[in-house]
Design an enzyme around this catalytic site. Structure first.
Site, PDB file in Angstrom:
ATOM      1  NE  ARG A  66      -6.994   3.269   1.238  1.00 32.90           N
ATOM      2  CZ  ARG A  66      -6.521   3.040   0.006  1.00 32.90           C
ATOM      3  NH1 ARG A  66      -5.516   2.193  -0.169  1.00 32.90           N
ATOM      4  NH2 ARG A  66      -7.013   3.682  -1.033  1.00 32.90           N
ATOM      5  CD  GLU A  71      -0.534   4.609   4.695  1.00 29.42           C
ATOM      6  OE1 GLU A  71      -0.734   5.419   3.767  1.00 29.42           O
ATOM      7  OE2 GLU A  71      -0.771   3.405   4.600  1.00 29.42           O
ATOM      8  CG  HIS A 121      -0.045   3.467   0.680  1.00 30.19           C
ATOM      9  ND1 HIS A 121      -1.141   3.854   1.419  1.00 30.19           N
ATOM     10  CD2 HIS A 121      -0.538   2.919  -0.462  1.00 30.19           C
ATOM     11  CE1 HIS A 121      -2.248   3.555   0.752  1.00 30.19           C
ATOM     12  NE2 HIS A 121      -1.903   2.988  -0.396  1.00 30.19           N
TER      13      HIS A 121
END
Ligand code: GLV
Length: 331
Positions: free
Chosen positions: A243, A272, A291
């Site tokens: 993360r 993000e 991601h």
């Protein structure tokens, strides 16, 4: 009968493996969010109000406020292994069980961690971009030199399922020495990979590659900060496929600019999406992906199947095979 059907709000266009099973099951009625983008907060609240289950993923913020407004929900089925987007404690207080999809993406994510190590050690993304800019030039014996991974020391932060698969790849391909720092001892890693449990400081000081595989919690938020980067070797490469907020991004940028560490490979960023002018995108020894750790047909279909299975089993026999807050069902 129609009135008895459980209404499931499906927040994204998830792969068919599990969704089709839910659609074909006469016990359920699905509402599929029709847009490519995630719902806004208001859209999610509005739609969740007349549903029994929300099948969602990390783009949905399921916080206390949302849960209190939707305390009628009978279950949340999360399409992900991480669930830091969900206030699990609040869900437990309200008696809402939360399912998730562990291990479905372990191989896929370990491949990305492993790939990012090689890519950043050899400047792959940067060099790709130089060609696109017409800067291939000529062969230079001392140009674009990277480093080799063979025999290096890998430090795994968080030896869970994905950490283990990453360590297996590094041991198998490069005979790396494996150090790990984890909440619990992992005898299988020690037995199979000769991995050594060390404290955080030792992990930072001894590893040539430090790879983060922990969950995002209050204890791991920004754990890779200025202080941590200063303790790493100047030749070290930092990998994060877990993360974004596990690293402090401005500190990471400073550490790379100041030569405190050599490079970084990131599949997750903070925030993000990453801004397109982020300096990390222009550094020679840095590779960034948007991601996509679980982004394989195999993993995403398995996640879909598990997320659906969690719902089917919950309504069939009151148990959720993969549950984050089991106390809700046992209490
Ligand atoms: C992806 O990031 C996941 O948690 O599954």
């Amino acid at each position: 009968m129609m009135a008895d059907k459980k209404r499931i709000l499906v927040t994204r266009d998830f792969p068919p493996a599990g969704i089709d099973r839910l659609k074909e099951n006469s016990a359920f009625e699905l509402t599929q969010w029709e847009m490519d983008r995630p719902m806004t907060r208001e859209e999610l609240l509005e739609r969740a109000k007349d549903h029994d289950v929300v099948l969602c993923t990390l783009t949905e913020r399921i916080d206390r406020e949302f849960l209190e407004a939707c305390s009628h929900l009978e279950m949340i089925s999360q399409f992900a292994v991480g669930y830091d987007n969900i206030d699990v404690a609040a869900a437990a207080e309200l008696g809402i069980p939360v399912g998730f999809t562990p291990d479905a993406m372990s191989d896929a994510t370990a491949d990305i961690a492993f790939g990012l190590m090689i890519a950043s050690a050899r400047k792959m993304f940067y060099l790709h971009n130089t060609i696109a800019k017409g800067e291939w030039g000529y062969f230079r014996p001392r140009g674009h030199l990277g480093v080799e991974l063979s025999g290096k020391t890998l430090g795994i932060f968080g030896m869970g399922r994905i950490g283990m698969k990453t360590a297996q790849r590094c041991r198998g391909a490069y005979n790396m020495e494996i150090l790990y720092c984890s909440r619990n001892r992992k005898p299988e890693a020690e037995k199979e990979l000769d991995a050594a449990l060390v404290d955080f400081d030792t992990l930072l000081g001894k590893s040539d590659i430090v790879s983060a595989h922990c969950a995002l919690t209050a204890g791991t938020r920004h754990i890779f900060n200025r202080d941590a980067f200063e303790r790493m070797k100047p030749e070290a490469i930092f990998i994060n496929t877990a993360r974004g907020p596990i690293h402090h991004e401005p500190d990471l940028i400073r550490a790379l600019e100041g030569g405190e560490i050599r490079g970084a490979g990131l599949d997750v960023t903070d925030p993000e999406p990453m801004r397109q002018d982020n300096p990390l995108l222009f550094m020679e020894n840095v590779c960034v992906l948007p991601h996509v750790g679980s982004g394989t047909n195999e993993a995403r279909n398995e996640m879909s199947a598990m997320a659906a299975d969690n719902i089917v089993e919950f309504y069939r026999n009151g148990r959720i095979p993969h549950i984050v807050n089991p106390e809700v069902l046992s209490g």
